[in-house]
Motif scaffolding. Structure first.
Motif, mmCIF file in Angstrom:
data_model
loop_
_atom_site.group_PDB
_atom_site.id
_atom_site.type_symbol
_atom_site.label_atom_id
_atom_site.label_comp_id
_atom_site.label_asym_id
_atom_site.label_seq_id
_atom_site.Cartn_x
_atom_site.Cartn_y
_atom_site.Cartn_z
ATOM 1 N N GLY A 161 11.867 2.973 -0.037
ATOM 2 C CA GLY A 161 11.559 4.160 -0.827
ATOM 3 C C GLY A 161 11.634 5.458 -0.053
ATOM 4 O O GLY A 161 12.460 5.639 0.830
ATOM 5 N N ASP A 165 5.344 11.568 0.218
ATOM 6 C CA ASP A 165 4.986 11.741 -1.191
ATOM 7 C C ASP A 165 5.244 13.149 -1.728
ATOM 8 O O ASP A 165 4.682 13.536 -2.753
ATOM 9 C CB ASP A 165 3.514 11.370 -1.406
ATOM 10 N N TYR A 180 4.765 7.702 3.939
ATOM 11 C CA TYR A 180 4.753 6.308 3.510
ATOM 12 C C TYR A 180 5.163 5.381 4.656
ATOM 13 O O TYR A 180 4.685 4.244 4.757
ATOM 14 C CB TYR A 180 5.705 6.109 2.336
ATOM 15 N N GLU A 196 1.587 0.378 -0.489
ATOM 16 C CA GLU A 196 2.618 1.011 -1.303
ATOM 17 C C GLU A 196 3.979 0.568 -0.751
ATOM 18 O O GLU A 196 4.617 1.287 0.015
ATOM 19 C CB GLU A 196 2.478 2.529 -1.281
ATOM 20 N N THR A 199 8.324 2.875 -3.269
ATOM 21 C CA THR A 199 8.099 4.210 -3.794
ATOM 22 C C THR A 199 9.443 4.760 -4.258
ATOM 23 O O THR A 199 10.500 4.207 -3.915
ATOM 24 C CB THR A 199 7.500 5.150 -2.731
#
Length: 212
Positions: A161, A165, A180, A196, A199
């Protein structure tokens, strides 16, 4: 409803059902968290062939990049990406930057140009791989630059991902941004599941070379 109309309606439902049933299979054909990471073999800027098996036992981070992309420039001009690269490699993690832009598309570089960019930006990847045919990009379904993937020492894909963020090209968005990648690596070191693991990547769309 006439008999003909009814038949067409039923046929439409059947076709829709087949389409919906096929969707999960297509999704599973790409890289999946918790499954073996797609194998790859690509040339680096020195003309050496690098492949996933040679890094067995080590955590590997893949970073899709495009030096002309404003989202990539945000992280490199601020030194955020270089700091992340250095911190990760200090921990014994292999950091591979990947360029999947083909000739004629934004972000394409020759090996010499890629070396020059690495030096001028004071970047610190373990290596930089050139993927002008898009083979590696397709295998990982890389969508944007940047797009990050983490593979553990067993060859399992554990993260895919965004880098953080804050899906913005503005340098101001770095203030208070949650990394992340740092979070995932810290959780791995602590023996915890990655909270997580997937993402939504953001950045410039990768335009892969057409398939022959």
């Amino acid at each position: 409803m006439t008999a003909v109309t009814r038949q067409r309606f039923i046929a439409g439902l059947v076709l829709a059902g087949l389409t919906l049933a096929a969707a999960p299979a297509l999704a599973q054909s790409g890289p999946r968290i918790g499954a073996p990471a797609p194998a790859f073999s690509a040339l680096d800027v020195d003309g050496r062939t690098r492949s996933l098996p040679e890094f067995a036992g080590k955590t590997v981070i893949l970073e899709w990049t495009n030096h002309d992309c404003p989202y990539v420039r945000k992280h490199y001009n601020s030194g955020t990406m270089q700091s992340l690269q250095r911190d990760m490699t200090k921990e014994g993690i292999v950091w591979l930057s990947v360029v999947s832009s083909p000739p004629g598309e934004q972000g394409y570089v020759t090996a010499a140009q890629a070396k020059g960019l690495t030096a001028s930006r004071n970047a610190a990847p373990s290596d930089l791989l050139l993927d002008p045919k898009g083979t590696m990009g397709r295998a990982y379904r890389a969508q944007t630059t940047p797009h990050l993937y983490i593979i553990d020492g067993k060859g399992t894909l554990v993260y895919a991902g965004a880098i953080d963020d804050k899906p913005s090209a503005s340098a101001a968005s770095l203030n208070g941004a949650k990394s992340y990648v740092r979070q995932a690596v810290a959780e791995m070191k602590a023996g915890k599941p990655i909270s997580e693991a997937t993402t939504k990547a953001y950045g410039c769309a990768i335009k892969l070379a057409p398939l022959n």
